[in-house]
Each structure stands twice: as C-alpha cells, then as structure tokens.
Design a protein around this motif. Sequence first.
Motif, PDB file in Angstrom:
ATOM      1  N   UNK A 132       0.818  -1.213   0.000  1.00 37.22           N
ATOM      2  CA  UNK A 132       0.000   0.000   0.000  1.00 37.22           C
ATOM      3  C   UNK A 132       0.854   1.266   0.000  1.00 37.22           C
ATOM      4  N   UNK A 133       1.942   1.217   0.794  1.00 33.31           N
ATOM      5  CA  UNK A 133       2.800   2.396   0.931  1.00 33.31           C
ATOM      6  C   UNK A 133       3.650   2.621  -0.314  1.00 33.31           C
ATOM      7  N   UNK A 134       3.980   1.532  -1.026  1.00 35.34           N
ATOM      8  CA  UNK A 134       4.859   1.626  -2.200  1.00 35.34           C
ATOM      9  C   UNK A 134       4.087   2.088  -3.431  1.00 35.34           C
ATOM     10  N   UNK A 135       3.506   3.236  -3.316  1.00 41.54           N
ATOM     11  CA  UNK A 135       2.765   3.809  -4.437  1.00 41.54           C
ATOM     12  C   UNK A 135       3.319   5.185  -4.754  1.00 41.54           C
ATOM     13  N   UNK A 136       3.089   5.613  -5.987  1.00 40.91           N
ATOM     14  CA  UNK A 136       3.629   6.902  -6.415  1.00 40.91           C
ATOM     15  C   UNK A 136       2.702   8.048  -6.034  1.00 40.91           C
ATOM     16  N   UNK A 137       1.569   7.710  -5.474  1.00 40.68           N
ATOM     17  CA  UNK A 137       0.690   8.728  -4.899  1.00 40.68           C
ATOM     18  C   UNK A 137       0.252   8.243  -3.527  1.00 40.68           C
ATOM     19  N   UNK A 138       0.467   9.074  -2.513  1.00 46.84           N
ATOM     20  CA  UNK A 138       0.114   8.692  -1.157  1.00 46.84           C
ATOM     21  C   UNK A 138      -0.624   9.840  -0.487  1.00 46.84           C
ATOM     22  N   UNK A 139      -1.761   9.520   0.148  1.00 46.66           N
ATOM     23  CA  UNK A 139      -2.536  10.535   0.862  1.00 46.66           C
ATOM     24  C   UNK A 139      -2.462  10.264   2.370  1.00 46.66           C
ATOM     25  N   UNK A 140      -2.699  11.327   3.137  1.00 44.15           N
ATOM     26  CA  UNK A 140      -2.598  11.248   4.593  1.00 44.15           C
ATOM     27  C   UNK A 140      -3.869  11.792   5.226  1.00 44.15           C
ATOM     28  N   UNK A 141      -4.131  11.369   6.457  1.00 45.66           N
ATOM     29  CA  UNK A 141      -5.367  11.726   7.133  1.00 45.66           C
ATOM     30  C   UNK A 141      -5.432  13.215   7.488  1.00 45.66           C
ATOM     31  N   UNK A 142      -4.295  13.890   7.467  1.00 41.75           N
ATOM     32  CA  UNK A 142      -4.284  15.329   7.750  1.00 41.75           C
ATOM     33  C   UNK A 142      -4.482  16.169   6.487  1.00 41.75           C
ATOM     34  N   UNK A 143      -4.873  15.509   5.386  1.00 44.00           N
ATOM     35  CA  UNK A 143      -5.139  16.224   4.138  1.00 44.00           C
ATOM     36  C   UNK A 143      -3.933  16.402   3.238  1.00 44.00           C
ATOM     37  N   UNK A 144      -2.765  15.968   3.698  1.00 51.69           N
ATOM     38  CA  UNK A 144      -1.552  16.070   2.867  1.00 51.69           C
ATOM     39  C   UNK A 144      -1.497  14.935   1.859  1.00 51.69           C
ATOM     40  N   UNK A 145      -0.712  15.141   0.814  1.00 49.93           N
ATOM     41  CA  UNK A 145      -0.434  14.059  -0.131  1.00 49.93           C
ATOM     42  C   UNK A 145       0.870  14.343  -0.853  1.00 49.93           C
ATOM     43  N   UNK A 146       1.467  13.254  -1.343  1.00 46.88           N
ATOM     44  CA  UNK A 146       2.621  13.438  -2.229  1.00 46.88           C
ATOM     45  C   UNK A 146       2.440  12.572  -3.464  1.00 46.88           C
ATOM     46  N   UNK A 147       3.046  13.041  -4.552  1.00 45.41           N
ATOM     47  CA  UNK A 147       3.071  12.275  -5.793  1.00 45.41           C
ATOM     48  C   UNK A 147       4.498  12.266  -6.325  1.00 45.41           C
TER      49      UNK A 147
END
Length: 499
Positions: A132-147
């Motif tokens: 699940x973590x090894x993805x090129x897009x990751x979202x977080x419960x605080x509204x943050x995300x990275x791609x």
Amino acid sequence: MQHKRLKSKMANDGILAFKTLWKERRTKQLVKLLFGYDLTPTQVEIVRIIGWSEKKRLSICAMTRYGKSQAIVIGIGLFLIMNKNKKIAFIAPQREQAEILMNYMTDLILNSSVLLSIVDIDLKGPERMRKEVSKRRMTFKNGCEYRIFSAHGEASRLMGFGADVVVKDEACLIKGEGVNAKIMRMLGDRPEEAVLIESFNPWDRDNKAFEHLDDPAFYKIHVPWQLALKEGRTTQEHIDEMKKELLPLEFTVLYDSEFPAESEDSIFNLVKINRAEEQTRDLIEETKEITEQMRRPQDMTEAEYKKVKEKHKEVTYIISCDVADKGLDETVIFWGIKKGGFYELIDSYHEPKSESTDVAGRINEKIREFIGKEANGSVQIDSIGLGTGVVSMVKEYIRDNMYKNVRVVGCNFGAAALNKERFRNKKAENYFRLKDIFDEDSIKLVKVKNLKNQLLNMKWKRSSTEKIVIEDPEKSPDWADALVYFTWKDTDALAYAFL
C-alpha cells in the motif's frame, strides 16, 4: 491499572518531548526520535530547512552517496507530520530515478509510527502495508499528499498537479524549456509562497539547476568530499581509491561536487570565460589617443603620422547582431572594439522577436552613436532567415548616409567553411575560432548570465566524415551566436582592407 497509567504517562511524556524538540528546532534529536536516523551536521541543515520551510528556494549539490536524497525525504517527512492540506511533488528525470525516491518514502513511512498513524491506508499485515505504501501517490489523514513523477515520459501529467513543495531530484538531468516551464507552473498561482528544492550531481550546465546557482533567491548547500569526510560519510581510503579508478572529470563531478571546467564535448572552458570577464585591458582608453592624433595630422611629422595611421588600421569598431527568428528567440546586439587580435565587448542590447525594420533601426542608431564617420567600422549580422532583410536595410542605410568607413557583413552559418577538411560549415569554423580567441586570452566580456550559460552549454561532435559539427541546443543560443558574429571571419573579412 498502574500499568495503564504508566503507559499513558510515557505517551504524554513522548508528546511533550516531541513538541519541545519541534518548538526548539532540535532537528537531530527529533529525527532520531521519530525515524531512528542519526544525521550529520549538513544533513541536519537540509532537514531543518525543509521541515520548517525556512527557505523557499533550495539548491543542494553533494558528493555521491552522501545521503542528500535521504535527508530531503526525512525533511519532507517532518513537513508532512507538522502540516495540514499540503501537496508535495517529487520529480525525477526518468522512471528508474523516480522509483528510488518512492523506495525512500516507503521505508521512511514504514519505519515511523507517527507517519504510519496518519497515512491513509489499510494497515493489515506487513506485506499488505508495504504494498500500500509503495505507491507513487500517497494521501494522509491530515489532508496532505505526495506524488512522484518522472519528468521525461510523464511531462503531460505535471500540468494538472499544483504543489506546495516541489522536489527536483537529479535536477541537472531534467532538461528542456517545456518540461521546466511545466514544473514551475506546478508551484501554483503564488509561486513565491511555494517551496522549490533542487538536488543534483553537477554533470551538465544545460539545465535550470546550473542557472539557479547564480540566482540569489536560492539558498545553496554544497558538500564536497572533504566535508563528507569530516562528517564521517566517507573515508580517506575510499577517496584515494576513487581518485585512481575514476577519470578526472568523473571525480570532479561525483566527489568534488563541482561542475567541470569543460566536458569532453564542450567548446568553451569555464576558467577561460571567467578570465575574459575579469580582463582589465581597456580598448576605449587605448584607442582614444589614436583617434585624437588622427584628427591632428598637422601636429606630427609625416613619419609620425604614418605610424599613427598604421595603429588606426588595427582598430575596428564592431556591431554584431543575432536576429530573432522564432517565438522564444531573442534579438541580441553587441558592440565593442577590436584592436589587433584583441576583442572587447563594451555593451549589449536584447529584445524578444521583433520586426526586421525595428532591428535595422536599432543597428543604424548604434552606427551613428558608436562608430560614427571617423572610426573603421564593421557591422556583422546573422544573414539567415529574417536576418537577410536586416542586412539589406543596414547596407542601404550605410550607402545612403555615406558611411564609407563602415562595411556590412552577412554571417551565414550554413556556408562552406574555409577549412573544409576540418569543419562542416562556417558555424563550426567560427565557433572554434572564438574558442581559440578565449584560449589565447584575447577577449574581454561584459558580464551577462545568458551569454555565459549559453557558451558553457555549446557542444560539438564529429560527423560521419570526421568533420567538426556544432550541436544545436533545444533553445536557440542567441547570445552565444551574437558573440560568434562579433569575432566573425570569412573570405570577405580576410580580403577586406580599410581605405
């Protein structure tokens, strides 16, 4: 019951310690607490700057294997923990490099209970978690995300993602005006508020990372092997071995973390360009006395006047022009003086693509102001495309206004070289003529960043018939071309003699 109270006290103590460390920006201890990493002093600086957004523009150049990418990822980890509703874009040149960044982020999340607690995934089982973590897009419960993007191959995807933080990894390998324009647009409607981080090994100057080293807006971190050795990130034995194993150019890039003075396919040398910018010779002063003496022949004997005339013939006032021909091109005009074999650029003018009549008008104005009707003058203009019309109009102006002391030369890059055995065309021949002038310290430049960058980015190769060919960069090198026209020499120039 006592065990629960003890556990609760430990948790509260941990939160209090975390808040204290964060408030005091004690980066080294905080990273050790949250992620288990022991940072070097410069890694601490990188992480602190990113985690607390201390700088809006950051340039990082470090010895290979120093751990700069790891430090950047840790800084982003802190940023994710302490912010809400923020977007981060990691950009690497190719898919392979993008996967390296993804693996760094994966390991950081899996090794941090705090990041795991806010990541927006199903936490059932270690294998499922890693997938699940090894993805090129990751979202977080605080509204943050990275791609994570690769610049070459996914450039179209860059357009639709606005980011608060953009990280360009191996930034020297991310090339192309179009790609870099899209990356800058990712910084959103208020780019001055967004963070741009560039990390690189200094292989090549034909990129934005090199240009930004001269930009005062960028905070620069440089880690050569000497600093890495002091911080315990390498050993003297390893450095000594690499000095033996690597080519000098490779060691300069990978361990000195410096752009080499020139690469194997470069035309111009950085040291020689710097020397040209620092030249102290002043042709304006040197020629002033000659001009004054030419005006007063009555004050000299015939023999003395003859010597002054010979000196006068050595002096030429030059105007050169590269005429913009396409959308992003610039029209660049130089003017300066040649005395004997030495050239001095005095000043320059540039503008976006404009009408041929406007360009000719600017050159004619400079003929009146700079050359006049006493000095030997030469106007050397790009004669390909729109330049052809400019050449014709300037020639007409010279003829109509009786400038018998000025000639106009059309410079055609595509024409046959004088030395046909060595060069494919006049472009290659005159670029290498300019190289020789630099090598002989026979030129003085005005300091113009675009000129310097374009000269350093010019490259050459051998054709299938072993002739020297100039490789055209993606963006037209208008400033470099205008300088080549300034020192232009061909059959007409060789045959010409002032009357």
